[in-house]
Design an enzyme around this catalytic site. Structure first.
Site, PDB file in Angstrom:
ATOM      1  N   LYS A 206      31.289  38.381  36.699  1.00  0.00           N
ATOM      2  CA  LYS A 206      31.303  38.743  38.117  1.00  0.00           C
ATOM      3  C   LYS A 206      31.753  40.204  38.277  1.00  0.00           C
ATOM      4  O   LYS A 206      31.130  40.984  38.963  1.00  0.00           O
ATOM      5  CB  LYS A 206      32.238  37.778  38.858  1.00  0.00           C
ATOM      6  CG  LYS A 206      32.349  38.016  40.339  1.00  0.00           C
ATOM      7  CD  LYS A 206      33.190  36.926  40.990  1.00  0.00           C
ATOM      8  CE  LYS A 206      33.477  37.257  42.446  1.00  0.00           C
ATOM      9  NZ  LYS A 206      34.316  36.260  43.099  1.00  0.00           N
ATOM     10  N   GLU A 212      37.122  40.197  27.306  1.00  0.00           N
ATOM     11  CA  GLU A 212      36.453  39.328  26.321  1.00  0.00           C
ATOM     12  C   GLU A 212      34.942  39.521  26.393  1.00  0.00           C
ATOM     13  O   GLU A 212      34.264  39.710  25.378  1.00  0.00           O
ATOM     14  CB  GLU A 212      36.773  37.846  26.601  1.00  0.00           C
ATOM     15  CG  GLU A 212      38.199  37.433  26.324  1.00  0.00           C
ATOM     16  CD  GLU A 212      39.106  37.583  27.533  1.00  0.00           C
ATOM     17  OE1 GLU A 212      38.767  38.369  28.449  1.00  0.00           O
ATOM     18  OE2 GLU A 212      40.162  36.927  27.546  1.00  0.00           O
ATOM     19  N   GLY A 267      34.567  32.542  40.821  1.00  0.00           N
ATOM     20  CA  GLY A 267      34.086  32.325  39.450  1.00  0.00           C
ATOM     21  C   GLY A 267      33.898  30.852  39.113  1.00  0.00           C
ATOM     22  O   GLY A 267      32.845  30.428  38.625  1.00  0.00           O
ATOM     23  N   ARG A 268      34.926  30.042  39.396  1.00  0.00           N
ATOM     24  CA  ARG A 268      34.847  28.625  39.003  1.00  0.00           C
ATOM     25  C   ARG A 268      33.971  27.799  39.937  1.00  0.00           C
ATOM     26  O   ARG A 268      33.808  26.595  39.745  1.00  0.00           O
ATOM     27  CB  ARG A 268      36.259  28.033  38.899  1.00  0.00           C
ATOM     28  CG  ARG A 268      37.087  28.169  40.157  1.00  0.00           C
ATOM     29  CD  ARG A 268      38.555  27.859  39.886  1.00  0.00           C
ATOM     30  NE  ARG A 268      39.397  28.161  41.034  1.00  0.00           N
ATOM     31  CZ  ARG A 268      39.884  29.364  41.313  1.00  0.00           C
ATOM     32  NH1 ARG A 268      39.587  30.393  40.543  1.00  0.00           N
ATOM     33  NH2 ARG A 268      40.660  29.550  42.363  1.00  0.00           N
ATOM     34  N   GLU A 353      43.012  25.807  38.186  1.00  0.00           N
ATOM     35  CA  GLU A 353      43.034  27.196  38.633  1.00  0.00           C
ATOM     36  C   GLU A 353      43.021  27.256  40.161  1.00  0.00           C
ATOM     37  O   GLU A 353      43.531  28.184  40.769  1.00  0.00           O
ATOM     38  CB  GLU A 353      41.840  27.976  38.053  1.00  0.00           C
ATOM     39  CG  GLU A 353      42.099  29.478  37.984  1.00  0.00           C
ATOM     40  CD  GLU A 353      41.061  30.224  37.181  1.00  0.00           C
ATOM     41  OE1 GLU A 353      41.448  31.059  36.355  1.00  0.00           O
ATOM     42  OE2 GLU A 353      39.868  30.002  37.385  1.00  0.00           O
ATOM     43  N   HIS A 384      40.169   5.286  21.182  1.00  0.00           N
ATOM     44  CA  HIS A 384      40.698   5.175  19.818  1.00  0.00           C
ATOM     45  C   HIS A 384      41.715   6.275  19.530  1.00  0.00           C
ATOM     46  O   HIS A 384      42.021   6.557  18.372  1.00  0.00           O
ATOM     47  CB  HIS A 384      39.542   5.230  18.817  1.00  0.00           C
ATOM     48  CG  HIS A 384      38.578   4.111  19.028  1.00  0.00           C
ATOM     49  ND1 HIS A 384      38.670   2.913  18.356  1.00  0.00           N
ATOM     50  CD2 HIS A 384      37.550   3.973  19.899  1.00  0.00           C
ATOM     51  CE1 HIS A 384      37.712   2.097  18.781  1.00  0.00           C
ATOM     52  NE2 HIS A 384      37.017   2.716  19.724  1.00  0.00           N
ATOM     53  N   LYS A 512      46.938  39.209  31.441  1.00  0.00           N
ATOM     54  CA  LYS A 512      45.877  40.196  31.169  1.00  0.00           C
ATOM     55  C   LYS A 512      46.466  41.597  31.094  1.00  0.00           C
ATOM     56  O   LYS A 512      46.154  42.376  30.203  1.00  0.00           O
ATOM     57  CB  LYS A 512      44.851  40.192  32.319  1.00  0.00           C
ATOM     58  CG  LYS A 512      43.798  39.147  32.254  1.00  0.00           C
ATOM     59  CD  LYS A 512      42.704  39.537  33.256  1.00  0.00           C
ATOM     60  CE  LYS A 512      41.880  38.357  33.695  1.00  0.00           C
ATOM     61  NZ  LYS A 512      40.959  38.667  34.783  1.00  0.00           N
TER      62      LYS A 512
END
Ligand code: G6Q
Length: 545
Positions: A206, A212, A267-268, A353, A384, A512
């Site tokens: 965005k 990263e 973003g999410r 978030e 399990h 950050k």
């Protein structure tokens, strides 16, 4: 608005909690033959059974009363009307516009956003079909076989989750890869598998500043050029998804190959925007549209259905009930569908978030606990592993079981067994097993006396452990769209009850900032003032480098 915890609805719920909270669901089911019908809902093709919760009709009335008292209806209207409800970033919140299938305008500051939404969607569809048909070719005129999405967080989790979920309708020639981590192992692992002549990179960010993504994209670009391609070939192999045209151009991607979106898409909440380009490429334009259709159907349901028959409202309020009145600090997401393996991680970001906040919209400390921890794994694997704790552990952890009724594969009998396990787990959590039932079982197995009694406490299941079961007709794009939109609105409902802003994420900033300072320090030999632990770790990292 009065304070949350001394509002009439809250006080009534607190008093009611002891009444209903001390009753066993076995008893509640026995007392009400209509319980399943009373506490189940259909919406946009999805079916929600919420009868296995520690509620009665009055609980739901009180929770709906709380939602009204907290202004849920006007908050919902403000979001859909494009008001700047994300106040700390001064932004509208309009992911619902991205999947709006009506002809109605949706305005932000008097400007209809829908023409631009449709234009990008059209370009995405055309581009996706060109890649799928083989018409879009790499620099050696070969068709694309591998698509590598480079993005992180909201620019990764949605498309990664959806491409895996919809693999049954994915294009046979295409393999989708998702690179997010700055750990070079992630990108190196993918680059080792793909051929630069047949690979399309989608750089999704965005802001186009995320360290990263920018690092991975620069490395991928250098790898592409080192393989023998020329600068002019980059345009055939790199496209960008961003709101930041300037940065895209500065990075060296022609803005003709950029798919835009807008600051009112968080973003999410962005998989419906150009961030969904990998999904459109993999499953095709029509299937991507079906995903949007499913989400839009859920949006309409959220806006139109009465609060007590409104699936996101009910799901959100049940979450508040356990978090705030049972001190339940986590929720387990159990998709009974291997293809939904990334759904828990996706919902983890969406919920945590959004609602992992400690101050209210007006900056005051919250009065109650907010978002629980969201975690999970696909069933039956979880059974399990950690289900032991869900059944007999000391915490009350509600579970959301999610299962498609139709299988996406043709293997005989697997789906029957999968669904049987899903239904069995919700039943086992609810009914448990009493000491008398354990005794009967053990004596039928030939045990008696002290040996039998010694085992009883270990084999008792308290039961009364809540769950929701969400049934999808299938794992189609439409069902997936409705499912994700359901959780988005659930999160919104909870944020309104708790009085917090679900749409900012200041909590990710501090780390950050410090990382960029430490990265610079690791490259040189100067170190600024840090605590002793941080200094020690920097020294250790320097030794390793
Ligand atoms: C999502 C968050 C966060 C964001 C990533 C990537 O709501 O804001 O996960 O999506 O940090 O950001 P960019 O898309 O700007 O690279």
């Amino acid at each position: 608005m009065s304070n949350l915890t001394n509002s009439p609805a809250w006080l009534a719920l607190a008093a009611h909690r002891d009444e209903v909270g001390n009753r066993h669901m076995r008893e509640l089911f026995a007392a009400d033959a209509e319980r399943f019908e009373r506490f189940s809902l259909r919406a946009s093709g999805l079916f929600l059974d919420y009868s296995k919760n520690r509620i009665d009709a009055r609980t739901m009335d009180l929770l709906i009363g709380l939602a009204r008292e907290r202004g849920l209806e006007s908050a919902r209207a403000a979001m859909f009307a494009g008001r700047r409800i994300n106040t700390t970033e001064d932004r509208a919140v309009l992911h619902v516009a991205l999947r709006d299938r009506s002809a109605a305008p949706i305005e932000v500051d008097g400007q209809d956003v829908m023409p631009a939404v449709r234009e990008v969607l059209e370009r995405m569809g055309t581009f996706a079909e060109a890649v799928r048909s083989g018409e879009w070719r790499g620099y050696t005129k070969e068709s694309i076989t591998d698509v590598v999405n480079i993005g992180i967080g909201g620019s990764d989790l949605g498309p990664a989750m959806a491409c895996q979920a919809l693999a049954a309708c994915g294009h046979e020639r295409l393999t989708m890869h998702f690179v997010s981590n700055i750990d070079g192992d992630h990108l190196a692992g993918v680059l080792a598998k793909v051929d630069p002549r047949r690979t399309l990179f989608i750089v999704a960010s965005k802001t186009f500043t995320t360290i990263e993504t920018m690092t991975n994209a620069a490395t991928a670009r250098a790898w592409f050029l080192a393989s023998g391609a020329a600068e002019a070939d980059v345009a055939k192999h790199f496209v960008a998804v961003s709101t930041n045209a300037e940065r895209v151009a500065a990075f060296g991607i022609d803005t003709a190959n950029m798919f835009g979106f807008w600051d009112w898409v968080g973003g999410r909440y962005s998989m419906w925007s150009a961030v969904g380009l990998p999904i459109a490429i993999y499953v095709g334009r029509d299937n991507f549209n079906a995903l949007l259709d499913g989400a839009h159907a859920m949006d309409c349901h959220f806006v139109e259905a009465p609060l007590d028959a409104n699936m996101p409202v009910v799901l959100g309020l049940l979450g508040v009930w356990y978090r705030s009145f049972f001190d339940s600090s986590s929720i387990s997401i159990a998709p009974y569908a291997q293809a939904l393996a990334r759904l828990p991680a996706y919902l983890q970001q969406l919920e945590m978030e959004s609602n992992g906040k400690s101050v209210t919209r007006d900056g005051k400390p919250v009065e109650t606990a907010t978002c629980p921890v969201i975690w999970g794994e696909p069933g039956t694997n979880g059974q399990h592993a950690f289900f032991q704790l869900l059944h007999q552990g000391t915490d009350l952890i509600p579970v959301d079981f999610i299962a498609p009724l139709a299988a996406s594969h043709k293997l005989a009998d697997h789906h029957r067994l999968l669904l049987a396990n899903c239904i069995a787990q919700s039943k086992a959590l609810m009914v448990g097993k009493t000491a008398d039932e354990v005794r009967t079982e053990l004596s039928a197995g030939g045990l008696s006396g002290e040996a039998l009694e010694a085992l009883v406490p270990h084999r008792v299941f308290p039961g009364n452990r809540p769950s929701n079961t969400l049934l999808l007709p299938d794992l189609s794009p439409r069902s997936l769209g409705a499912l994700i939109a359901l959780y988005e609105h659930k999160v919104f409902v909870q944020s309104v009850i708790w009085g917090i802003n679900a749409f900012d994420q200041w909590g990710v900033e501090l780390g950050k900032q410090i990382a960029s300072r430490i990265a610079a320090e690791l490259a040189g030999d100067q170190t600024s003032a840090h605590d002793a632990s941080t200094l020690g770790l920097i020294a250790a990292a320097r030794t390793a480098a």
